[in-house]
Design an enzyme around this catalytic site. Structure first.
Site, short mmCIF file in Angstrom:
data_model
loop_
_atom_site.label_atom_id
_atom_site.label_comp_id
_atom_site.label_asym_id
_atom_site.label_seq_id
_atom_site.Cartn_x
_atom_site.Cartn_y
_atom_site.Cartn_z
N LYS A 36 0.74 -1.14 -0.17
CA LYS A 36 -0.06 -0.12 0.04
C LYS A 36 0.93 1.20 -0.02
O LYS A 36 1.77 1.27 0.79
CB LYS A 36 -0.85 -0.08 1.19
CG LYS A 36 -1.67 1.24 1.30
CD LYS A 36 -2.84 1.10 2.45
CE LYS A 36 -2.39 1.71 3.67
NZ LYS A 36 -2.53 3.17 3.56
N ASP A 63 -3.55 4.44 -1.83
CA ASP A 63 -4.57 4.78 -0.80
C ASP A 63 -4.79 6.42 -0.73
O ASP A 63 -4.18 6.92 0.04
CB ASP A 63 -4.06 4.45 0.56
CG ASP A 63 -5.14 4.55 1.77
OD1 ASP A 63 -6.35 4.89 1.29
OD2 ASP A 63 -4.71 4.39 2.98
N LYS A 65 -7.66 8.05 -1.33
CA LYS A 65 -8.83 8.76 -0.46
C LYS A 65 -9.53 9.85 -1.42
O LYS A 65 -9.50 10.82 -0.97
CB LYS A 65 -8.81 8.90 0.95
CG LYS A 65 -8.36 7.66 1.57
CD LYS A 65 -8.26 8.05 3.28
CE LYS A 65 -8.03 6.91 4.01
NZ LYS A 65 -6.67 6.44 3.99
N ASP A 68 -13.70 14.58 -5.25
CA ASP A 68 -13.47 15.76 -5.66
C ASP A 68 -14.96 15.90 -6.77
O ASP A 68 -15.82 14.96 -6.71
CB ASP A 68 -12.26 16.01 -6.46
CG ASP A 68 -12.04 17.27 -6.94
OD1 ASP A 68 -12.67 18.16 -7.25
OD2 ASP A 68 -10.61 17.60 -6.81
N THR A 118 -11.69 5.91 10.54
CA THR A 118 -11.77 5.39 11.98
C THR A 118 -11.37 6.22 13.00
O THR A 118 -11.60 6.23 14.30
CB THR A 118 -11.07 4.06 12.03
OG1 THR A 118 -9.86 4.28 11.52
CG2 THR A 118 -11.70 2.98 11.10
N ARG A 209 3.29 -0.66 10.50
CA ARG A 209 4.37 -0.62 11.41
C ARG A 209 4.82 -1.94 12.07
O ARG A 209 6.08 -2.40 12.38
CB ARG A 209 4.07 0.49 12.52
CG ARG A 209 4.27 1.73 12.08
CD ARG A 209 3.89 2.86 12.94
NE ARG A 209 2.32 2.72 12.83
CZ ARG A 209 1.22 3.60 13.31
NH1 ARG A 209 1.76 4.69 14.02
NH2 ARG A 209 0.02 3.06 13.41
#
Ligand code: C5P
Length: 233
Positions: A36, A63, A65, A68, A118, A209
Site C-alpha cells: 500500500k 490509498d 482517498k 472531488d 476510523t 508498523r
C-alpha cells in the site's frame, strides 16, 4: 473467492523516502506480494515507485482517498487504471463513488470506499455537520457503495462482521488496525490480531508498523501470513 494467504497481506509502505521503500521491499522479498502506498510515500516520489512494483510482479494499493467533482475523479481514476494498480480508495460520497466506478471499467482496478474514517467519533461527525452516528453513517454509506457497484470497503476489524451481514460476499473487505498479539498498538485505538480480523470477515489485512518497524520485517510478515492461513482454514 479463494485467495492465497500471502496475497491477503498488504504491507503499508508508510516510509519517508523512495530509497527506504525500495530497501523495505527488497528485504521483504517473496514474503510479501502486495503493498500500500499512501500520502507519505506518494508525495516523496512514491508514485513513480508504483510502476517499479508492478513490473516486479507486486500488487499495489494506492490509498489516495479521492474526493472531488465528478469530472476530476473520472480523469484521475482513468489515469490510475492505466498504471496497473489493483486497489484505489475514494471517500464514500455517492457522486465520487459513481464517477470512480464508471472510470475503472475495462481495467483490473478495483475501487474501495472509505465509509467513515476510523479516527472519527460521533462528536467529530456532529462537528462536521452530520446528525447521524458513526455506526449509522457507516451502514448507510456501505449500502450506497454496494448499490453503486463499488468493489470493496475499507473497514475496521470490528465493522467487518456487521458489514458482511449487510452487503454479503460481493464486496472485498480490506482491514487496517491489525496488530499481532504482543505488538505495539501505536495510534490504532481498536485493534484485532490477524486471525481475529480474518475470522471477522476481512479478505485483506493492511499492516504497516508491526512489519516495517520490526527488527526482522521478513519474519514478522511470514508470521502474519501463517496466522492468516491458520485462521482461513
Ligand atoms: O502502521 P499501521 O499498521 O497502523 O498502518 C495502517 C495503515 O492503514 C496506515 O497506512 C493507515 O493510514 C491505514 N489506515 C488506517 N485506518 C483507516 C484507514 C487506513 O490505519 N481507517
Amino acid at each position: 473467492m479463494r485467495l492465497d494467504s500471502r496475497d491477503r497481506l498488504i504491507v503499508a509502505l508508510d516510509l519517508p523516502s523512495l530509497r527506504d521503500a525500495q530497501q523495505m521491499v527488497e528485504r521483504l522479498g517473496d514474503s510479501v506480494s502486495f503493498y500500500k502506498i499512501g500520502y507519505q510515500l506518494a508525495f516523496a516520489s512514491g508514485l513513480a515507485f508504483v510502476d517499479e512494483l508492478v513490473r516486479g510482479g507486486k500488487q499495489v494499493f494506492l490509498d489516495m482517498k479521492l474526493h472531488d467533482i465528478e469530472n476530476t475523479v473520472v480523469k484521475g481514476v482513468e489515469s490510475v487504471a492505466k498504471t496497473g494498480v489493483t486497489f484505489l480508495t475514494v471517500h464514500a460520497y455517492p457522486q465520487t463513488m459513481k464517477a470512480a466506478v464508471a472510470a475503472r471499467q475495462g481495467s483490473k482496478l478495483k475501487i474501495l470506499a472509505v465509509t467513515v474514517l476510523t479516527s472519527y467519533d460521533d462528536i467529530d461527525l456532529a462537528e462536521s455537520g452530520y446528525s447521524q452516528s458513526v455506526d449509522a453513517l457507516v451502514a448507510r454509506r456501505a449500502q450506497q457503495a454496494y448499490d453503486i457497484g463499488v468493489d470493496g470497503l475499507v473497514c475496521s476489524p470490528e465493522e467487518a462482521s456487521p458489514l458482511r451481514l449487510a452487503v454479503g460476499h460481493d464486496m472485498v473487505f480490506v482491514t487496517p488496525g491489525v496488530r499481532p498479539a504482543g505488538s505495539a498498538h501505536g495510534d490504532q485505538k481498536r485493534v484485532a490480531t490477524p486471525g481475529q480480523a480474518i475470522k471477522a470477515g476481512a479478505d485483506y489485512l493492511v499492516v504497516g508498523r508491526p512489519i516495517t518497524g520490526a527488527a526482522d520485517p521478513k519474519a514478522a510478515a511470514q508470521a502474519i501470513v501463517e496466522e492468516i492461513a491458520a485462521a482461513a482454514n
